[in-house]
Design a protein around this motif. Structure first.
Motif, PDB file in Angstrom:
ATOM      1  N   GLY A 171      25.566  -5.598  -7.941  1.00 18.70           N
ATOM      2  CA  GLY A 171      26.392  -5.193  -6.815  1.00 18.70           C
ATOM      3  C   GLY A 171      26.988  -3.812  -6.998  1.00 18.70           C
ATOM      4  N   ASP A 172      26.433  -3.017  -7.918  1.00 16.95           N
ATOM      5  CA  ASP A 172      26.930  -1.670  -8.222  1.00 16.95           C
ATOM      6  C   ASP A 172      26.089  -0.649  -7.451  1.00 16.95           C
ATOM      7  OD1 ASP A 172      27.832   0.703  -9.249  1.00 16.95           O
ATOM      8  OD2 ASP A 172      27.026   0.395 -11.263  1.00 16.95           O
ATOM      9  N   ILE A 193      19.220  -5.187  -1.077  1.00 13.54           N
ATOM     10  CA  ILE A 193      19.821  -4.308  -2.078  1.00 13.54           C
ATOM     11  C   ILE A 193      21.328  -4.510  -2.164  1.00 13.54           C
ATOM     12  CG2 ILE A 193      18.016  -2.561  -2.034  1.00 13.54           C
ATOM     13  CD1 ILE A 193      19.748  -0.917  -0.141  1.00 13.54           C
ATOM     14  N   ALA A 194      21.802  -5.605  -1.632  1.00 12.24           N
ATOM     15  CA  ALA A 194      23.202  -6.001  -1.784  1.00 12.24           C
ATOM     16  C   ALA A 194      23.225  -7.447  -2.254  1.00 12.24           C
ATOM     17  CB  ALA A 194      23.945  -5.852  -0.453  1.00 12.24           C
ATOM     18  N   ILE A 195      24.277  -7.817  -2.948  1.00 10.46           N
ATOM     19  CA  ILE A 195      24.390  -9.207  -3.399  1.00 10.46           C
ATOM     20  C   ILE A 195      24.631 -10.079  -2.174  1.00 10.46           C
ATOM     21  CG2 ILE A 195      25.646 -10.815  -4.858  1.00 10.46           C
ATOM     22  CD1 ILE A 195      24.107  -8.728  -6.413  1.00 10.46           C
ATOM     23  N   TYR A 231      28.654 -15.453 -11.906  1.00  7.03           N
ATOM     24  CA  TYR A 231      27.830 -14.360 -11.372  1.00  7.03           C
ATOM     25  C   TYR A 231      28.491 -13.736 -10.146  1.00  7.03           C
ATOM     26  CZ  TYR A 231      23.648 -11.820  -9.931  1.00  7.03           C
ATOM     27  OH  TYR A 231      22.766 -10.827  -9.585  1.00  7.03           O
ATOM     28  N   VAL A 232      29.105 -14.563  -9.308  1.00  4.11           N
ATOM     29  CA  VAL A 232      29.833 -14.036  -8.144  1.00  4.11           C
ATOM     30  C   VAL A 232      30.959 -13.115  -8.603  1.00  4.11           C
ATOM     31  CG1 VAL A 232      31.390 -14.684  -6.263  1.00  4.11           C
ATOM     32  CG2 VAL A 232      29.262 -15.931  -6.592  1.00  4.11           C
ATOM     33  N   TRP A 233      31.706 -13.548  -9.622  1.00  8.77           N
ATOM     34  CA  TRP A 233      32.789 -12.708 -10.158  1.00  8.77           C
ATOM     35  C   TRP A 233      32.234 -11.413 -10.738  1.00  8.77           C
ATOM     36  CZ3 TRP A 233      33.419 -11.695 -15.537  1.00  8.77           C
ATOM     37  CH2 TRP A 233      34.569 -10.967 -15.862  1.00  8.77           C
ATOM     38  N   LEU A 234      31.124 -11.495 -11.474  1.00 11.87           N
ATOM     39  CA  LEU A 234      30.547 -10.325 -12.128  1.00 11.87           C
ATOM     40  C   LEU A 234      30.050  -9.301 -11.116  1.00 11.87           C
ATOM     41  CD1 LEU A 234      29.602  -8.985 -14.800  1.00 11.87           C
ATOM     42  CD2 LEU A 234      27.450 -10.251 -14.543  1.00 11.87           C
ATOM     43  N   THR A 235      29.612  -9.760  -9.952  1.00 12.43           N
ATOM     44  CA  THR A 235      29.021  -8.854  -8.963  1.00 12.43           C
ATOM     45  C   THR A 235      30.000  -8.420  -7.875  1.00 12.43           C
ATOM     46  OG1 THR A 235      28.172 -10.771  -7.728  1.00 12.43           O
ATOM     47  CG2 THR A 235      26.688  -9.723  -9.315  1.00 12.43           C
ATOM     48  N   ALA A 241      28.136 -13.453  -1.047  1.00 14.42           N
ATOM     49  CA  ALA A 241      28.005 -14.149  -2.324  1.00 14.42           C
ATOM     50  C   ALA A 241      28.939 -15.349  -2.395  1.00 14.42           C
ATOM     51  CB  ALA A 241      28.294 -13.180  -3.467  1.00 14.42           C
ATOM     52  N   LEU A 242      30.169 -15.184  -1.934  1.00 13.17           N
ATOM     53  CA  LEU A 242      31.110 -16.301  -1.910  1.00 13.17           C
ATOM     54  C   LEU A 242      30.603 -17.418  -1.006  1.00 13.17           C
ATOM     55  CD1 LEU A 242      34.493 -14.363  -1.712  1.00 13.17           C
ATOM     56  CD2 LEU A 242      33.745 -15.824  -3.595  1.00 13.17           C
TER      57      LEU A 242
END
Length: 390
Positions: A171-172, A193-195, A231-235, A241-242
């Motif tokens: 997600g960067d 190209i987005a989470i 993974y949701v938190w990391l991204t 994602a949520l």
């Protein structure tokens, strides 16, 4: 709807939010004008800010640091150089300002964005002093993991593919080439190209498939849900994602208690939970597009599947993409004033291929930790598929 009370409650709550935010925006607790006047008076007093850095993002012109304020809002600090780390307590001087509302049709509404994301003001930093290091809190762990995984991605892929994979896996978007982003947007495949929900679904299925080989189904599902939320938190915990994490968790809960998942109830409960936490998300393009795409995939395809003159194999192929396209296009026109007419055709190839891209991308990143040569094979496959997307 009497057998779906959650759906009725969610619809009622959404209507209430529309009434509060659009019809009576200054009523009750929604006194933004008063709060923004107080912020403006605070900024005009030439204050010195003190607080903890929650996150730092790289930008083309420098860095953005998010300073946590005492009232739950954040100040966005604009830095030329990275002078601190996430979790540090800092003191900054400089100049602050609030974002302005849109004055022309189609113009980006900075004030609405700030309200939706609980941003109090922006601050151009002149001096920054770290008066207490943050230690190993969640903020620092998040930053270190992003840096380590991002560095591994940079070693495996050349640009612009490294920027694409950073965006897909972490997600960067700081290294994402603007021309590549425009190309994907105009082709109607920017969601890859987005989470998004599809990313979480693929990652969840991969984790579950691996854990099922060594764990009982109940434990495998619990661990998969925990892995998804990590993974949701990391991204960065985007709305899409949520949404995917909540829906997959609800699906696992239903299976563990021996109940059949009801799609509409699950989707409604997910929307209700998200809107309780962030009511203004209702008016964000990401929230609307994410839920509209799912509704289109599930219900929009019914009209095509019932068309007897189209061969069944062709209906099966086209229905999901056309259903999502039919529900997403009006919202795309509303928010962005354009929509890719033939985007659904590209998605017929891109969406199935995304499973391979994400699987190979994750494999390359994990294997590359052991030795760079171990990840080269999957990395080349990813690069080839991304080239075909272009």
């Amino acid at each position: 709807m009497r057998h779906r009370p959650i759906v009725v409650i969610t619809i009622g709550y959404i209507l209430l939010l529309v009434l509060l935010f659009q019809v009576f925006p200054s009523c009750g607790f929604l006194k933004w004008e008063k709060r923004e006047q107080q912020i403006q008076a605070f900024l005009e007093s030439e204050p010195v800010l003190r607080g903890q850095i929650r996150k730092i993002e790289a930008r083309d012109t420098g860095f953005r640091a998010f300073l946590r304020l005492s009232d739950g809002y954040e100040a966005v600090l604009l830095l030329e150089q990275k002078e601190c780390r996430a979790g540090d307590w800092v003191e900054v001087t400089g100049r602050g300002w609030q974002m302005e509302a849109a004055t022309n049709p189609g113009q980006w509404d900075g004030k609405a964005y700030a309200r939706q994301n609980k941003i109090a003001f922006y601050w151009q930093v002149e001096t920054l002093t770290v008066y207490q290091e943050g230690g190993w809190g969640w903020e620092r762990i998040y930053e270190v993991l992003q840096e380590k995984i991002g560095g591994q991605i940079d070693r495996l892929w050349p640009e612009p593919y490294a920027g694409i994979m950073r965006s897909m896996l972490l997600g960067d978007t700081s290294n994402l080439d603007a021309s590549v982003q425009t190309l994907y947007q105009e082709g109607g495949i920017a969601h890859i190209i987005a989470i998004s929900g599809s990313h979480l679904t693929i990652v969840g299925e991969l984790i579950l498939a691996v854990l099922r080989k060594w764990q009982k189904p109940v434990f495998a599902k619990l661990e998969t849900a925990l892995g998804l939320w990590f993974y949701v938190w990391l991204t960065g915990a985007s709305v899409a994602a949520l949404r995917a994490a909540i829906m997959m968790s609800l699906k696992f809960v239903a299976q563990m208690v021996g109940r059949e998942e009801d799609f509409l109830t699950s989707l409604s409960l997910t929307a209700l939970l998200l809107l309780i936490i962030r009511p203004l998300a209702l008016f964000e393009a990401g929230f609307q597009l994410s839920f509209a795409a799912l509704l289109g995939l599930h219900y929009g395809k019914l009209g095509i599947m019932m068309h007897p003159k189209i061969p069944y194999w062709l209906r099966t192929l086209l229905a999901p993409a056309l259903g999502a396209h039919a529900t997403v296009s009006p919202l795309s026109l509303w928010h962005f004033y354009q929509t890719p007419v033939w985007g659904f055709l590209l998605n017929l190839y891109v969406v199935p291929a995304m499973g391979t891209v994400l699987t190979a991308g994750l494999a390359a990143t994990l294997l590359g930790v052991l030795h760079p040569a171990c990840g080269r094979g999957p990395a080349l496959l990813v690069q080839l598929l991304l080239w075909t997307f272009e």
